[in-house]
Design a protein around this motif. Structure first.
Motif, PDB file in Angstrom:
ATOM      1  N   ASN A  20     -52.258   3.353 -18.473  1.00 55.25           N
ATOM      2  CA  ASN A  20     -53.196   4.401 -18.062  1.00 55.25           C
ATOM      3  C   ASN A  20     -53.607   5.195 -19.307  1.00 55.25           C
ATOM      4  O   ASN A  20     -53.054   6.247 -19.596  1.00 55.25           O
ATOM      5  CB  ASN A  20     -52.554   5.327 -17.027  1.00 55.25           C
ATOM      6  N   TYR A  21     -54.585   4.664 -20.033  1.00 52.72           N
ATOM      7  CA  TYR A  21     -54.940   5.269 -21.318  1.00 52.72           C
ATOM      8  C   TYR A  21     -55.889   6.456 -21.161  1.00 52.72           C
ATOM      9  O   TYR A  21     -55.612   7.544 -21.678  1.00 52.72           O
ATOM     10  CB  TYR A  21     -55.561   4.215 -22.234  1.00 52.72           C
ATOM     11  N   MET A  22     -57.008   6.296 -20.442  1.00 52.05           N
ATOM     12  CA  MET A  22     -57.988   7.372 -20.365  1.00 52.05           C
ATOM     13  C   MET A  22     -58.978   7.106 -19.237  1.00 52.05           C
ATOM     14  O   MET A  22     -59.122   5.967 -18.771  1.00 52.05           O
ATOM     15  CB  MET A  22     -58.747   7.492 -21.690  1.00 52.05           C
ATOM     16  N   TYR A  23     -59.639   8.166 -18.795  1.00 54.85           N
ATOM     17  CA  TYR A  23     -60.785   7.995 -17.892  1.00 54.85           C
ATOM     18  C   TYR A  23     -61.710   9.193 -18.010  1.00 54.85           C
ATOM     19  O   TYR A  23     -61.319  10.284 -18.437  1.00 54.85           O
ATOM     20  CB  TYR A  23     -60.360   7.746 -16.442  1.00 54.85           C
ATOM     21  N   LEU A  24     -62.973   8.985 -17.636  1.00 49.08           N
ATOM     22  CA  LEU A  24     -64.006  10.024 -17.627  1.00 49.08           C
ATOM     23  C   LEU A  24     -64.648  10.004 -16.253  1.00 49.08           C
ATOM     24  O   LEU A  24     -65.390   9.085 -15.921  1.00 49.08           O
ATOM     25  CB  LEU A  24     -65.043   9.756 -18.722  1.00 49.08           C
ATOM     26  N   PHE A  25     -64.353  11.026 -15.450  1.00 49.04           N
ATOM     27  CA  PHE A  25     -64.789  11.061 -14.050  1.00 49.04           C
ATOM     28  C   PHE A  25     -65.429  12.421 -13.751  1.00 49.04           C
ATOM     29  O   PHE A  25     -64.767  13.343 -13.292  1.00 49.04           O
ATOM     30  CB  PHE A  25     -63.599  10.809 -13.128  1.00 49.04           C
ATOM     31  N   PRO A  26     -66.735  12.563 -14.037  1.00 47.47           N
ATOM     32  CA  PRO A  26     -67.407  13.838 -13.784  1.00 47.47           C
ATOM     33  C   PRO A  26     -67.768  13.985 -12.313  1.00 47.47           C
ATOM     34  O   PRO A  26     -67.975  13.003 -11.592  1.00 47.47           O
ATOM     35  CB  PRO A  26     -68.665  13.739 -14.640  1.00 47.47           C
TER      36      PRO A  26
END
Length: 525
Positions: free
Chosen positions: A380-386
């Motif tokens: 689980n490295y990263m995410y971008l969830f606007p």
């Protein structure tokens, strides 16, 4: 290469020649280089020093010839003049001499010759190769510690008898010196004297590198283990310095990791000068930081998550996020994976990423490869969830925003869309454990400064990643327009079919009021 071998033999021969004729004197590296260069060109020394006058410059060592054209010869002379200035201003007279002596005393040649003369040459070559980092970072790091542990005369120079602190301080001085010796590293606006003055701060101000020294003080273990874990490329400053000092204008090997300060295209709010402790610490953390930096976003241009998001999506290449909290902590995140927006909170990325801390102490948290830690959240490295609209701004407990490590609902680092009420935990299953904020008991923070940088090795990489980022933004915009057209079409169809009106007044049927055709004539209840 053949030329490197030839130059190494010349250095060895001139050093031996000096030892035979000047037993009580120490040979500075700048004079040593000059004697070797002039000897190879079969010309007389013009240096106006007593040391130069006492040495026979007609000595021609045996070995492969090293031929230099006039331009390259002049360039090396200029390099030696610069090195002499640096050596005079920053290093004691015996420094270079003692380094080579201690290096010779701390290396061992396996399977060497039994001939004493050949054995001496092999020992010298092994010492130089270790200094240049060609025996691996571990060997160079051990040699570095051994050298500076024995150079007790440097205590007064550095203003401290703390061995590890002295090593870090001298590595900083050697790093600055290396940048001055690098061909074309400084631009026309850079002042060599200013850089030298800044390097002197490491000798005069004991707390100058306190964020790095504090990292050592917090670690319970040997210096070698600490340097490998916290600043794995500390020894590269020494290896790069030795290469530029002893092998002027010889290219680095393609496999060599060379020390360089980050080269920024624009100023940053995180440090004032390239030689400051933070950029020095970043270069020791990873060679990923040693290239060119291009600013993509800063909260100076607008304190808005949407602007940061567009900057991330508009660049399809390696990026660095740097965060300064209201409490003064400074930390960041590097990833080689391009950012992408997801319609639901979903992790992505790769192991070519890491968290790092800059203030109050230097630390790096790489992906955790501990085999004892088994779990589905290790990648689980990263995410971008606007969120879909700024009207639905996220809170600290939402999944909206930018997340690093951890798991859904509890990431290691969570940047909210308001840039307030963000969170940073000490551990997760993806990255190595350790604090990011000022106080280890703190979890939440508000962002004071946030910057996004593109990190590349050359301009072509940056241009290509920018071009791909524009394509990504064009796709996002085309998708948005298409969705907008579909929504408008559906809206008109609903009006024509009467579905919209039935939806609007359906609540009256539910409440028992029924539908009144002439609503304006209906009695008020």
């Amino acid at each position: 290469s053949e030329n490197e071998v030839s130059w190494l033999i010349i250095l060895y021969a001139k050093r031996q020649d000096f030892l035979c004729k000047n037993e009580n004197d120490s040979l500075s590296w700048s004079v040593w280089l000059l004697l070797s260069l002039e000897s190879n060109q079969s010309t007389k020394i013009t240096e106006d020093t007593e040391t130069s006058k006492k040495i026979d410059t007609n000595f021609e060592p045996k070995g492969p010839p090293l031929t230099l054209d006039h331009d390259e010869y002049s360039l090396r002379r200029k390099h030696i003049q610069l090195w002499k200035y640096i050596e005079t201003e920053l290093f004691p007279a015996y420094f270079g001499w003692k380094v080579i002596d201690l290096a010779l005393a701390n290396v061992f040649v396996v399977g060497g010759s039994f001939d004493p003369k050949i054995k001496d040459v092999e020992q010298f070559a092994e010492a130089v190769c270790t200094c240049l980092g060609r025996r691996g970072p571990t060997a160079t790091s051990k040699l570095l510690h051994s050298i500076f542990s024995n150079l007790t005369q440097l205590d007064e120079e550095i203003g401290s008898s703390f061995t590890e602190g002295r090593i870090v301080s001298w590595c900083h001085i050697m790093a600055v010196s290396s940048m001055l010796l690098y061909p074309d590293y400084l631009d026309a606006n850079d002042d060599v004297k200013d850089w030298v003055t800044r390097a002197k701060i490491s000798k005069t101000e004991k707390g100058h590198l306190k964020n790095i020294i504090k990292s050592w003080e917090e670690y319970n273990g040997s210096f070698s283990n600490w340097s490998q874990m916290a600043v794995p490329h500390l020894s590269t400053s020494f290896a790069t310095f030795c290469h530029l000092a002893l092998f002027p204008n010889f290219p680095f090997r393609s496999t060599s990791i060379c020390f360089r300060f980050p080269q920024l295209d624009k100023p940053t709010l995180f440090w004032r000068h390239p030689t400051d402790p933070i950029p020095f610490g970043l270069s020791m953390i990873s060679p990923k930081f040693n290239g060119k930096w291009y600013k993509l976003f800063t909260t100076e241009d607008g304190y808005a998550f949407s602007l940061m998001q567009m900057a991330l999506l508009g660049y399809q290449g390696p990026t660095v996020l740097m965060i300064q909290t209201m409490e003064g902590a400074k930390f960041g995140y590097y990833t080689s994976t391009a950012w992408k927006k997801t319609n639901k909170p979903a992790y992505f990325g790769s192991s070519e990423s890491f968290l790092f801390r800059m203030v109050p102490s230097i630390k790096v948290y790489n992906p955790d490869n501990d085999p004892c830690k088994i779990g589905r959240n290790k990648e689980n490295y990263m995410y971008l969830f606007p969120s879909r609209s700024s009207a639905f701004s996220s809170s600290a407990n939402d999944n909206f925003g930018l997340a690093i490590g951890g798991m859904m609902g509890s990431p290691r680092v969570h940047i909210t869309e308001s840039l307030e009420g963000c969170r940073a935990f000490h551990l997760d299953t993806t990255y190595e454990p350790g604090p990011l904020l000022v106080n280890e008991e703190d979890i939440t923070f508000d962002i004071d400064v946030l910057e996004v940088w593109a990190v590349v090795t050359n301009d072509e990489e940056y241009i290509k990643a920018r071009r791909e980022g524009k394509k990504s933004l064009d796709v996002i915009e085309a998708t948005r327009k298409k969705a907008s057209i579909v929504d408008k079409t559906q809206f008109l169809d609903d009006i024509e079919s009467g579905v919209l009106l039935s939806r609007l007044y359906n609540h009256r049927d539910i409440m028992g009021g029924g539908f009144v055709e002439n609503d304006s004539a209906a009695p008020l209840s």
